[in-house]
Motif scaffolding. Sequence first.
Motif, short mmCIF file in Angstrom:
data_model
loop_
_atom_site.label_atom_id
_atom_site.label_comp_id
_atom_site.label_asym_id
_atom_site.label_seq_id
_atom_site.Cartn_x
_atom_site.Cartn_y
_atom_site.Cartn_z
N ASN A 29 -124.59 -9.87 29.48
CA ASN A 29 -125.80 -9.53 30.21
C ASN A 29 -127.02 -10.16 29.56
OD1 ASN A 29 -125.68 -7.53 27.94
ND2 ASN A 29 -127.61 -6.88 28.85
N PHE A 30 -128.10 -10.23 30.33
CA PHE A 30 -129.42 -10.58 29.81
C PHE A 30 -130.43 -9.58 30.35
CE2 PHE A 30 -127.70 -15.06 29.73
CZ PHE A 30 -127.73 -15.20 28.35
N VAL A 31 -131.28 -9.05 29.47
CA VAL A 31 -132.42 -8.24 29.90
C VAL A 31 -133.58 -9.20 30.09
CG1 VAL A 31 -133.97 -6.36 29.31
CG2 VAL A 31 -131.56 -6.23 28.63
N MET A 32 -134.10 -9.27 31.30
CA MET A 32 -135.08 -10.28 31.68
C MET A 32 -136.49 -9.70 31.75
SD MET A 32 -133.00 -12.85 32.06
CE MET A 32 -134.32 -13.97 32.52
N THR A 33 -137.45 -10.43 31.17
CA THR A 33 -138.86 -10.09 31.29
C THR A 33 -139.66 -11.37 31.52
OG1 THR A 33 -139.22 -10.23 28.88
CG2 THR A 33 -138.68 -8.06 29.79
N VAL A 34 -140.81 -11.22 32.18
CA VAL A 34 -141.73 -12.33 32.41
C VAL A 34 -143.11 -11.87 31.96
CG1 VAL A 34 -142.73 -13.94 34.08
CG2 VAL A 34 -140.37 -13.14 34.37
N ALA A 35 -143.68 -12.55 30.99
CA ALA A 35 -144.98 -12.14 30.44
C ALA A 35 -146.08 -12.26 31.49
CB ALA A 35 -145.33 -13.00 29.23
N GLY A 36 -146.94 -11.25 31.54
CA GLY A 36 -148.16 -11.32 32.33
C GLY A 36 -148.00 -11.17 33.82
N HIS A 37 -146.80 -10.96 34.32
CA HIS A 37 -146.56 -10.90 35.76
C HIS A 37 -145.73 -9.68 36.11
CE1 HIS A 37 -147.61 -15.11 35.06
NE2 HIS A 37 -147.88 -15.21 36.35
N ASN A 38 -146.28 -8.84 36.98
CA ASN A 38 -145.50 -7.73 37.50
C ASN A 38 -144.49 -8.27 38.52
OD1 ASN A 38 -146.73 -5.58 36.08
ND2 ASN A 38 -148.49 -5.68 37.45
N MET A 39 -143.34 -7.63 38.57
CA MET A 39 -142.29 -8.05 39.49
C MET A 39 -141.93 -6.88 40.40
SD MET A 39 -139.78 -10.17 36.87
CE MET A 39 -139.69 -8.83 35.65
N THR A 40 -141.70 -7.18 41.65
CA THR A 40 -141.24 -6.17 42.60
C THR A 40 -139.81 -6.50 43.00
OG1 THR A 40 -143.48 -5.83 43.46
CG2 THR A 40 -141.65 -5.04 44.81
N MET A 41 -138.88 -5.65 42.61
CA MET A 41 -137.47 -5.87 42.93
C MET A 41 -137.22 -5.47 44.38
SD MET A 41 -134.09 -4.50 40.90
CE MET A 41 -134.37 -2.78 41.36
#
Length: 202
Positions: free
Chosen positions: A73-85
């Motif tokens: 698995n990978f736990v994914m994050t993106v700096a500075g940007h909110n994400m809507t699943m």
Amino acid sequence: LVVFMSDEWKDPSSCLKLEGAMPGNDVCADIRHASFNGMYGNGSSAFPYPLITVKPNTRYRMRFIMAGSNTENFVMTVAGHNMTMVSIDGGYDVKPVQVESFNLHLGERVDVILDTNQDPGNYLIRAQYDYACALVSNATVSNFIPPGFAAVPTCDFYAYLHYDGEDNFPTDISGTGGGKNPNPTSGANFDLTLPEGYHVTE
């Protein structure tokens, strides 16, 4: 916009052979490298960080696909940007929910809506193989490695969300432009390995 995640091996065929899969054989340790759309990078001149190029002030539907082998698995994050699943596994739409991170397992897909409404720059994307963090052994970290396991050099792998037109390219994980001081993100941590993960959306 597709982000295709995988783990990478110098000789992947050896992991499919009996001699390559023996306990403690570091050829087939849990992870060595991770790739984003087929590219691995560590910030060096030989292996620059992978760039996921986006246009400023644009709304993207991003599909993250996990196609690993040994890596679970990978736990994914993106700096500075909110994400809507908005969808999982390529077609199961869910009630939209803002997430700060999501845990992407083998064969899984996660679709998020992301707006490139921040100051232009390079914003760090992190993929963490959290199961392997206890096996890290390098110049600065030395964990106990249980018998039958092999040490890994790192459990964190990086790419950058690259705003088109940003001329500075990152050589470390500090980011450039607006990515050097990204706004904090917020939202749920979507992880179906935890009971609470099943209550994040519906």
